[in-house]
Design a protein around this motif. Sequence first.
Motif, short mmCIF file in Angstrom:
data_model
loop_
_atom_site.label_atom_id
_atom_site.label_comp_id
_atom_site.label_asym_id
_atom_site.label_seq_id
_atom_site.Cartn_x
_atom_site.Cartn_y
_atom_site.Cartn_z
N ILE A 183 54.21 40.07 38.53
CA ILE A 183 54.53 41.69 37.60
C ILE A 183 53.47 41.70 36.59
CG2 ILE A 183 56.13 42.65 36.19
CD1 ILE A 183 58.40 41.08 37.44
N ALA A 184 52.98 40.85 36.15
CA ALA A 184 51.95 41.21 34.84
C ALA A 184 50.54 41.27 35.57
CB ALA A 184 51.79 39.87 34.00
N ALA A 185 50.35 40.73 36.73
CA ALA A 185 49.14 41.10 37.43
C ALA A 185 48.94 42.45 37.90
CB ALA A 185 48.95 40.03 38.52
N ILE A 186 50.19 42.95 38.54
CA ILE A 186 50.12 44.24 39.20
C ILE A 186 50.05 45.36 37.87
CG2 ILE A 186 51.73 45.81 40.37
CD1 ILE A 186 52.65 43.41 41.83
N ALA A 187 50.63 44.97 37.06
CA ALA A 187 50.70 45.98 35.55
C ALA A 187 49.36 45.86 34.98
CB ALA A 187 51.77 45.43 34.67
N PHE A 188 48.18 45.32 35.21
CA PHE A 188 46.92 45.20 34.82
C PHE A 188 47.09 44.57 33.27
CE2 PHE A 188 46.70 48.67 37.99
CZ PHE A 188 45.81 48.29 38.65
N ALA A 189 47.77 43.50 33.01
CA ALA A 189 47.90 43.00 31.77
C ALA A 189 46.54 42.21 31.39
CB ALA A 189 49.11 42.05 31.72
N ASN A 190 46.25 42.64 30.07
CA ASN A 190 45.08 42.27 29.33
C ASN A 190 45.14 41.55 28.00
OD1 ASN A 190 43.15 43.13 31.45
ND2 ASN A 190 43.86 45.28 31.03
N GLY B 81 50.91 45.82 59.50
CA GLY B 81 49.73 46.71 59.19
C GLY B 81 49.24 46.07 57.56
N LEU B 82 49.92 45.64 56.66
CA LEU B 82 49.54 45.15 55.67
C LEU B 82 49.26 43.58 55.14
CD1 LEU B 82 51.95 47.44 53.33
CD2 LEU B 82 49.54 47.78 54.30
N LEU C 190 44.74 36.90 42.49
CA LEU C 190 44.64 37.92 42.96
C LEU C 190 45.90 38.13 43.37
CD1 LEU C 190 41.59 37.25 45.53
CD2 LEU C 190 41.57 38.41 43.36
N VAL C 191 46.17 39.56 43.31
CA VAL C 191 47.78 39.98 43.45
C VAL C 191 47.88 41.32 44.26
CG1 VAL C 191 48.43 40.48 41.31
CG2 VAL C 191 50.19 39.82 42.96
N GLY C 192 48.62 41.64 45.12
CA GLY C 192 48.66 43.04 45.50
C GLY C 192 48.92 42.99 46.97
N MET C 193 48.81 44.27 47.56
CA MET C 193 48.75 44.54 49.09
C MET C 193 47.73 45.23 49.61
SD MET C 193 51.35 43.64 51.32
CE MET C 193 52.99 44.02 50.11
N ALA C 194 47.13 44.57 50.63
CA ALA C 194 45.92 44.97 51.25
C ALA C 194 46.34 45.74 52.45
CB ALA C 194 44.93 43.78 51.51
N GLY C 195 45.61 46.91 52.51
CA GLY C 195 46.03 47.85 53.79
C GLY C 195 45.63 49.44 53.41
N GLU C 196 45.39 50.11 54.24
CA GLU C 196 45.20 51.62 54.00
C GLU C 196 46.53 52.08 53.51
OE1 GLU C 196 43.94 53.25 57.65
OE2 GLU C 196 42.17 52.14 57.94
N SER D 254 48.56 51.06 51.47
CA SER D 254 49.38 50.15 50.49
C SER D 254 49.29 50.94 49.04
CB SER D 254 48.32 48.85 50.06
OG SER D 254 48.64 48.32 48.64
N THR D 255 50.38 50.89 48.35
CA THR D 255 50.37 51.85 47.04
C THR D 255 50.16 50.73 45.77
OG1 THR D 255 52.76 51.57 47.06
CG2 THR D 255 51.81 53.51 48.05
N LYS D 256 49.99 49.53 46.26
CA LYS D 256 49.77 48.46 45.09
C LYS D 256 48.62 47.58 45.56
CE LYS D 256 54.54 48.24 44.02
NZ LYS D 256 55.16 49.18 45.30
#
Length: 288
Positions: A66-73, A187-188, A218-224, A226-228
Amino acid sequence: MSQGDERGYGGHGPGGRTDDAYSTLGGTRQTRTRLPGGDEGDGYGRRPARNSRSLVMVVGVVVLLIAAIAFANQGGGSTSGDGGEPKSDAAGAGPTAATGTKPVQGKNGTIASGFAHDEQGAQSAAANYAVALGSAEMFDKTKRDGILQATHDPAVVTTLQADMTKAYSPGFLTNVGLNEDGSTPSGLTFVSRTIPVGTKATSQGTDSATVEVWCTGLVGMAGERSTKPVTATWFTITEKLKWVGDDWKIESSSQAEGPTPVNGDNRASIADDIASAVEGYGGFTYAR
């Protein structure tokens, strides 16, 4: 691979939360993990009032994503050096200097095992466990149960597995872009990978150790569609280890964001390149 009291081991009151499904606990940008108890989490990072024996890794692993997707710093960590002795020169090479000792040869499933019964072995175990607990396999129940069993003190595993099943609810899985059963949409490519940068022991006893692992991930969804998109995050995991059954096991752990370096000037790759890299490049066995 959460995040005063002795980091992750003292009591605290309930925290609020923002409306962002990917924000950290209580809007504090910081997370904690605790020993398993009877409290029930909801898998979204919300934390009701709970006693000092709540989840060990539920919040730690889930909120890492969750923190990764939220760009925590926000940064975190301690200033103690190797073996728990204070260091006057925090930039010294001691905590990450190679010893020349060969990596462990044992495997517990896909996770390294058979670590040395000393400080070096504890640091190696902590690094390898951080990789496993931050992996995409944690989103598959069968694989997750195996990872928890391989990395944790048997005294906490059964309760922890049940708590993690509640945390990885269908709603949580869909919020990170997966299907309700944890599978990846067609596809993702779902990406969750933790890469240790360095380790140091902040305390060391005969049968116990506390090790900090500075990581990038690294965290998220790779693919055309993808919204994350896949993003990078920096965090420090603190693992309290116990010598159990001739190996180091996690008794409890916590996580803090950072230390985070300044972003470089690299151009972001297209989604297909990220997906190909994740599928084509394997991980490492870490040893001091």
